[in-house]
Design a protein around this motif. Structure first.
Motif, PDB file in Angstrom:
ATOM      1  N   CYS A 174       0.862  -1.176   0.000  1.00 39.94           N
ATOM      2  CA  CYS A 174       0.000   0.000   0.000  1.00 39.94           C
ATOM      3  C   CYS A 174       0.900   1.227   0.000  1.00 39.94           C
ATOM      4  N   TYR A 175       0.677   2.129  -0.953  1.00 37.48           N
ATOM      5  CA  TYR A 175       1.472   3.344  -1.068  1.00 37.48           C
ATOM      6  C   TYR A 175       0.653   4.530  -0.555  1.00 37.48           C
ATOM      7  N   ALA A 176       1.147   5.195   0.468  1.00 38.22           N
ATOM      8  CA  ALA A 176       0.468   6.363   1.021  1.00 38.22           C
ATOM      9  C   ALA A 176       1.267   7.605   0.649  1.00 38.22           C
ATOM     10  N   PHE A 177       0.656   8.492  -0.137  1.00 40.47           N
ATOM     11  CA  PHE A 177       1.316   9.717  -0.565  1.00 40.47           C
ATOM     12  C   PHE A 177       0.876  10.878   0.317  1.00 40.47           C
ATOM     13  N   LEU A 178       1.840  11.501   0.980  1.00 42.02           N
ATOM     14  CA  LEU A 178       1.573  12.623   1.888  1.00 42.02           C
ATOM     15  C   LEU A 178       1.860  13.921   1.150  1.00 42.02           C
ATOM     16  N   THR A 179       0.817  14.603   0.753  1.00 42.29           N
ATOM     17  CA  THR A 179       0.965  15.794  -0.094  1.00 42.29           C
ATOM     18  C   THR A 179       1.390  17.030   0.678  1.00 42.29           C
ATOM     19  N   ASP A 180       1.417  16.955   2.003  1.00 45.61           N
ATOM     20  CA  ASP A 180       1.825  18.106   2.811  1.00 45.61           C
ATOM     21  C   ASP A 180       3.080  17.802   3.627  1.00 45.61           C
ATOM     22  N   TYR A 181       3.889  16.884   3.107  1.00 42.28           N
ATOM     23  CA  TYR A 181       5.129  16.520   3.793  1.00 42.28           C
ATOM     24  C   TYR A 181       6.265  16.456   2.787  1.00 42.28           C
ATOM     25  N   SER A 182       7.411  16.979   3.179  1.00 44.39           N
ATOM     26  CA  SER A 182       8.602  16.944   2.330  1.00 44.39           C
ATOM     27  C   SER A 182       9.780  16.450   3.149  1.00 44.39           C
ATOM     28  N   CYS A 183      10.441  15.413   2.676  1.00 43.27           N
ATOM     29  CA  CYS A 183      11.589  14.861   3.397  1.00 43.27           C
ATOM     30  C   CYS A 183      12.689  15.897   3.590  1.00 43.27           C
ATOM     31  N   SER A 184      12.819  16.820   2.637  1.00 46.02           N
ATOM     32  CA  SER A 184      13.886  17.808   2.695  1.00 46.02           C
ATOM     33  C   SER A 184      13.525  19.048   3.509  1.00 46.02           C
ATOM     34  N   GLU A 185      12.223  19.262   3.747  1.00 44.43           N
ATOM     35  CA  GLU A 185      11.795  20.487   4.419  1.00 44.43           C
ATOM     36  C   GLU A 185      11.071  20.247   5.745  1.00 44.43           C
ATOM     37  N   SER A 186      10.418  19.109   5.892  1.00 43.10           N
ATOM     38  CA  SER A 186       9.622  18.846   7.086  1.00 43.10           C
ATOM     39  C   SER A 186      10.455  18.184   8.178  1.00 43.10           C
ATOM     40  N   THR A 187       9.988  18.290   9.418  1.00 42.63           N
ATOM     41  CA  THR A 187      10.644  17.656  10.556  1.00 42.63           C
ATOM     42  C   THR A 187       9.959  16.340  10.887  1.00 42.63           C
ATOM     43  N   PHE A 216      -3.319  11.592   8.196  1.00 41.63           N
ATOM     44  CA  PHE A 216      -3.614  10.961   9.478  1.00 41.63           C
ATOM     45  C   PHE A 216      -4.878  11.503  10.138  1.00 41.63           C
ATOM     46  N   SER A 217      -5.506  12.495   9.536  1.00 48.48           N
ATOM     47  CA  SER A 217      -6.722  13.073  10.116  1.00 48.48           C
ATOM     48  C   SER A 217      -7.984  12.675   9.353  1.00 48.48           C
ATOM     49  N   ARG A 218      -7.827  11.935   8.272  1.00 50.05           N
ATOM     50  CA  ARG A 218      -8.971  11.579   7.444  1.00 50.05           C
ATOM     51  C   ARG A 218      -9.599  10.256   7.890  1.00 50.05           C
ATOM     52  N   GLY A 219     -10.909  10.130   7.689  1.00 50.40           N
ATOM     53  CA  GLY A 219     -11.608   8.927   8.111  1.00 50.40           C
ATOM     54  C   GLY A 219     -11.210   7.680   7.353  1.00 50.40           C
ATOM     55  N   TRP A 220     -11.162   7.765   6.032  1.00 46.41           N
ATOM     56  CA  TRP A 220     -10.904   6.576   5.207  1.00 46.41           C
ATOM     57  C   TRP A 220      -9.505   6.018   5.411  1.00 46.41           C
ATOM     58  N   LEU A 244      -7.873   5.520   8.032  1.00 43.41           N
ATOM     59  CA  LEU A 244      -7.700   4.672   9.217  1.00 43.41           C
ATOM     60  C   LEU A 244      -7.630   3.207   8.817  1.00 43.41           C
ATOM     61  N   GLN A 245      -8.597   2.732   8.022  1.00 48.06           N
ATOM     62  CA  GLN A 245      -8.553   1.337   7.589  1.00 48.06           C
ATOM     63  C   GLN A 245      -7.398   1.102   6.616  1.00 48.06           C
ATOM     64  N   GLU A 246      -7.026   2.140   5.881  1.00 48.77           N
ATOM     65  CA  GLU A 246      -5.935   2.000   4.919  1.00 48.77           C
ATOM     66  C   GLU A 246      -4.579   1.928   5.617  1.00 48.77           C
ATOM     67  N   LEU A 247      -4.534   2.398   6.852  1.00 43.64           N
ATOM     68  CA  LEU A 247      -3.337   2.256   7.675  1.00 43.64           C
ATOM     69  C   LEU A 247      -3.278   0.880   8.316  1.00 43.64           C
ATOM     70  N   ILE A 248      -4.418   0.383   8.772  1.00 45.59           N
ATOM     71  CA  ILE A 248      -4.449  -0.856   9.556  1.00 45.59           C
ATOM     72  C   ILE A 248      -4.460  -2.116   8.693  1.00 45.59           C
ATOM     73  N   ALA A 249      -5.291  -2.148   7.660  1.00 44.76           N
ATOM     74  CA  ALA A 249      -5.542  -3.402   6.934  1.00 44.76           C
ATOM     75  C   ALA A 249      -4.341  -3.966   6.175  1.00 44.76           C
ATOM     76  N   PRO A 250      -3.575  -3.165   5.421  1.00 45.79           N
ATOM     77  CA  PRO A 250      -2.490  -3.754   4.622  1.00 45.79           C
ATOM     78  C   PRO A 250      -1.349  -4.280   5.494  1.00 45.79           C
ATOM     79  N   SER A 251      -0.709  -5.330   5.033  1.00 48.21           N
ATOM     80  CA  SER A 251       0.454  -5.843   5.758  1.00 48.21           C
ATOM     81  C   SER A 251       1.635  -4.890   5.636  1.00 48.21           C
ATOM     82  N   THR A 252       1.715  -4.175   4.514  1.00 47.93           N
ATOM     83  CA  THR A 252       2.803  -3.224   4.297  1.00 47.93           C
ATOM     84  C   THR A 252       2.253  -1.907   3.778  1.00 47.93           C
TER      85      THR A 252
END
Length: 264
Positions: A98-111, A121-125, A127-135
């Protein structure tokens, strides 16, 4: 279910039990729809890049198929939409990546502190997309790899109030067993501060978390959440559902403040 052939970028229908290994996308905003997918000029549409990035990453991971909700579900069909929502947890659980794309995060700029504060991490859908996949593999807005949910489990669990051990398990049977061992109130608490665009979706996005199936009735408003609770009561003897509903319960109070129409 429909899957995207990552080499041809065409949709193919597969039964889940016969589906080839596939990647699945988790994201927080719209994209290319089912109707748009086979149209000429689709490459210019907002969201097409997300599809190509998913397919490219899948091929790099040795997977020839991918699933993206916006284009793999014909949402103009209420019957298909209802069936898809009831199957969503299972589809994520059977994915190889499962690929989760974080549109408000930058490896070079964010902490590091910014990671778990991302909108994903604040969206309803999600939650299951975080828990259900093995990876679950996280990528920043430039498509740069951040880490897996297992790698980042401590950061995630500390910031979004979810059991860290669930995030470190890599076999679905183990994930499901641990998930169902959590009380109803505990699972409700994970969604207490999450948001959905449509009011009904705060109930529908929890179906897989509770192992519930029920028809989708958009425009029913808060009644959707009441129906969810009724279905949970049919399936469990866990009385924490009623404790969660009491007015002085912190979790219920938090949830009802976020979703006032969901009160019973």
């Amino acid at each position: 279910m429909r899957l995207i052939n990552c080499k041809t970028l065409k949709l193919e229908f597969k039964e889940l039990q016969d589906a080839p290994p596939y990647a699945i996308l988790s994201h927080t905003y719209g994209g290319v729809t089912f109707a748009d997918f086979n149209q000429t000029g689709r490459e210019k549409l907002v969201g097409w890049e997300k599809i190509t990035l998913t397919c490219q990453q899948a091929l790099q991971d040795g997977l020839e198929y991918a699933w993206v909700d916006t284009c793999c579900i014909d949402k103009s069909s209420s019957a298909e939409l209802s069936q898809s929502i009831n199957s969503m947890f299972k589809w994520y659980a059977h994915s190889h990546k499962c690929y989760a794309f974080l549109t408000d995060y930058s490896c070079s700029e964010s902490t590091d502190e910014d990671f778990a504060k991302c909108n994903w991490f604040s969206r309803g859908w999600t939650l299951q997309e975080l828990i259900a996949p093995s990876t679950v593999m996280f990528f920043d807005k430039q498509g740069q790899y951040i880490g897996t949910k297992k790698d980042l489990s401590r950061q995630i669990s500390q910031n979004i109030n979810i059991n860290g051990d669930i995030l470190t398990m890599t076999e679905f049977d183990a994930i499901r067993t641990r998930l169902y061992a959590c009380s109803v109130a505990q699972r409700m608490s994970w969604a207490a501060t999450r948001k959905t665009k449509r009011e009904e979706d705060i109930a529908y996005c929890l179906l897989g978390i509770f192992g519930i199936s029920m028809p989708m009735l958009y425009d029913e408003g808060g009644r959707a959440f009441m129906r969810l609770q009724e279905e949970i009561i049919k399936e469990t003897n866990d009385m924490t559902l009623f404790a969660w509903q009491t007015s002085d319960h912190d979790v219920a109070k938090s949830f009802n403040e976020m979703h006032p129409a969901a009160k019973t």
